[in-house]
Scaffold this motif. Sequence first.
Motif, PDB file in Angstrom:
ATOM      1  N   UNK A 138     -11.596  -4.505   2.761  1.00 30.42           N
ATOM      2  CA  UNK A 138     -10.481  -5.418   3.011  1.00 30.42           C
ATOM      3  C   UNK A 138     -10.983  -6.841   3.153  1.00 30.42           C
ATOM      4  N   UNK A 139     -10.079  -7.771   2.936  1.00 30.53           N
ATOM      5  CA  UNK A 139     -10.413  -9.177   3.136  1.00 30.53           C
ATOM      6  C   UNK A 139     -10.677  -9.462   4.612  1.00 30.53           C
ATOM      7  N   UNK A 335      -2.743  -8.861   2.577  1.00 25.97           N
ATOM      8  CA  UNK A 335      -3.524  -9.173   1.385  1.00 25.97           C
ATOM      9  C   UNK A 335      -2.601  -9.402   0.196  1.00 25.97           C
ATOM     10  N   UNK A 336      -3.069 -10.182  -0.762  1.00 27.92           N
ATOM     11  CA  UNK A 336      -2.277 -10.421  -1.966  1.00 27.92           C
ATOM     12  C   UNK A 336      -1.953  -9.136  -2.697  1.00 27.92           C
ATOM     13  N   UNK A 395      -7.316  -8.215  -8.213  1.00 31.26           N
ATOM     14  CA  UNK A 395      -5.911  -8.255  -7.835  1.00 31.26           C
ATOM     15  C   UNK A 395      -5.252  -6.897  -7.912  1.00 31.26           C
ATOM     16  N   UNK A 396      -3.932  -6.900  -7.734  1.00 27.09           N
ATOM     17  CA  UNK A 396      -3.177  -5.653  -7.640  1.00 27.09           C
ATOM     18  C   UNK A 396      -3.284  -4.810  -8.906  1.00 27.09           C
ATOM     19  N   UNK A 397      -3.136  -5.415 -10.062  1.00 25.02           N
ATOM     20  CA  UNK A 397      -3.119  -4.648 -11.307  1.00 25.02           C
ATOM     21  C   UNK A 397      -4.472  -4.002 -11.560  1.00 25.02           C
ATOM     22  N   UNK A 398      -5.540  -4.789 -11.462  1.00 26.73           N
ATOM     23  CA  UNK A 398      -6.877  -4.232 -11.715  1.00 26.73           C
ATOM     24  C   UNK A 398      -7.245  -3.189 -10.669  1.00 26.73           C
ATOM     25  N   UNK A 399      -6.871  -3.422  -9.424  1.00 29.36           N
ATOM     26  CA  UNK A 399      -7.146  -2.441  -8.375  1.00 29.36           C
ATOM     27  C   UNK A 399      -6.407  -1.137  -8.663  1.00 29.36           C
ATOM     28  N   UNK A 400      -5.168  -1.232  -9.120  1.00 28.08           N
ATOM     29  CA  UNK A 400      -4.387  -0.031  -9.444  1.00 28.08           C
ATOM     30  C   UNK A 400      -5.003   0.731 -10.606  1.00 28.08           C
ATOM     31  N   UNK A 401      -5.513  -0.004 -11.602  1.00 28.29           N
ATOM     32  CA  UNK A 401      -6.140   0.645 -12.754  1.00 28.29           C
ATOM     33  C   UNK A 401      -7.419   1.370 -12.358  1.00 28.29           C
ATOM     34  N   UNK A 402      -8.082   0.916 -11.304  1.00 29.35           N
ATOM     35  CA  UNK A 402      -9.247   1.617 -10.784  1.00 29.35           C
ATOM     36  C   UNK A 402      -8.841   2.810  -9.918  1.00 29.35           C
ATOM     37  N   UNK A 403      -7.826   2.606  -9.092  1.00 32.77           N
ATOM     38  CA  UNK A 403      -7.464   3.605  -8.093  1.00 32.77           C
ATOM     39  C   UNK A 403      -6.837   4.855  -8.700  1.00 32.77           C
ATOM     40  N   UNK A 404      -5.996   4.687  -9.702  1.00 32.53           N
ATOM     41  CA  UNK A 404      -5.264   5.834 -10.253  1.00 32.53           C
ATOM     42  C   UNK A 404      -6.197   6.913 -10.789  1.00 32.53           C
ATOM     43  N   UNK A 405      -7.181   6.597 -11.634  1.00 30.62           N
ATOM     44  CA  UNK A 405      -8.086   7.655 -12.083  1.00 30.62           C
ATOM     45  C   UNK A 405      -8.983   8.187 -10.977  1.00 30.62           C
TER      46      UNK A 405
END
Length: 468
Positions: A138-139, A335-336, A395-405
């Motif tokens: 976390x930040x 966080x953003x 950011x949110x999009x890149x974090x989501x692309x990592x988290x889902x798989x």
Amino acid sequence: MSNSERLSFASVTDLAAWIAGAEVTSREVTEHFIARIEALNPRLNAFKRILSAEARAEADARDALQASGAQLGPLHGVPIAIKDENDVEGTPTTYGGAASTVIASRDSEVVRRLRQAGAVIIGKTLMPEFGIWPYTETEANGITRNPWDVTRSPAGSSGGTAAAVAAGMVPAGIGGDGGGSIRLPSAACGLFGLKPQRGRVSAAPNAALWRSLGTIGPLTRTVADAALIYDVIAGTTPTDAYHATPWDAPLLDALTTNPGSLRILVASDNPNGGPAADAETLAALEATAQTLAALGHIVSHGTLPKASTALPFLFQVAGGVLDEAKRVDHPERLEGRTKAMVRVATITKPWAAWAERAGAAASTTINTVFEEYDLVLTPTATTPAVRAGQLSGVGFVRASLKATPAASFTSIWNLCGNPAAALPSGRSADGLPLSVQIIGRAGGEATIMAVSAQLERVRPWAEFRPTL
């Protein structure tokens, strides 16, 4: 083994027995773990808050109770850590971030039951904000690190608890699992972690954890410790949204019960269409399957029934985050990435009821596997622990692309509500823990625990410890 190491890596059951037998006092045990936390936390960043004074006072009270001749609880005098999404009276529940500063006026139901059983609450462990990500970073609090290799992540969201238990900073800790958040950190840190049946453990004072997805439970080094703690915390209250049928017997009984010859499906394909598990993970899966066959089980290889799970899961996650974000007193400090998730939740709010219905329909389809099989065996994660710093500058999009798989083998069982456990299955060439996941039919924790105990007896894993 030194006495210090003996205490650091003792099981909950052993510590409780030693304290009850007056071999050591609760104060001595608590002092040992406070010192170990203070020594290791600067390197691992597992604890948000060490409750040193409170834990010492609680340990002294436990010792005084014992001296009076009173009956002792099953966790009498044993220090336990609490993930910082659970209320502990007198401390803020931060959900991993900086936006919540309100001091809890009372314990959550799980913490209350732990204290009632004699546990000493020693501190609160770190998590990603609202448990959104499978990386404990976390930040506000920085990066939590894996004691097996401090350049690696302990996963998430119960990563602080996992790092603390694996490093011998505490004998056990409470986590939560909304998409793999008990099982993924257990996998990354070489621990045993059971996600129980939906409605098995109370979320009070809240009605639920992440709508129908989440549940609360311990991360431990042994199967017996998990069973002991679940026997203490299992059960719900009238305020809970979900209620599982109580077990017929204590979960500890399952560990000495012969489960018979079970039909077990080995499913190595990713159920969400995500990435395949790597070669070492698949080899560990197959080795576990062969061990189960040698134990007398009927092992088959195949795939799970297909059902659409991605959108129902995402909408429920977003709704759960929105629920928790409403509790903070400083929303401007979120966080953003979290603010973006709240916006998604606000947009998708009209589909919340649909998401739960669609999840229930998917669960019905997927659970047809248990018409033919008693258990399912899969990888827990696609790889051993990944590098720390997964969320740095993301950011949110890149974090989501990592988290889902990352959660692709685990999240499906949150949507379905089935119990599922992660248990160690060996180590990689780099010395990192590997893990398999055992899934049971609804209410089938006892069967999972019986088979996990069988595997632990023939392939003991608690003797393997990180070197710090």
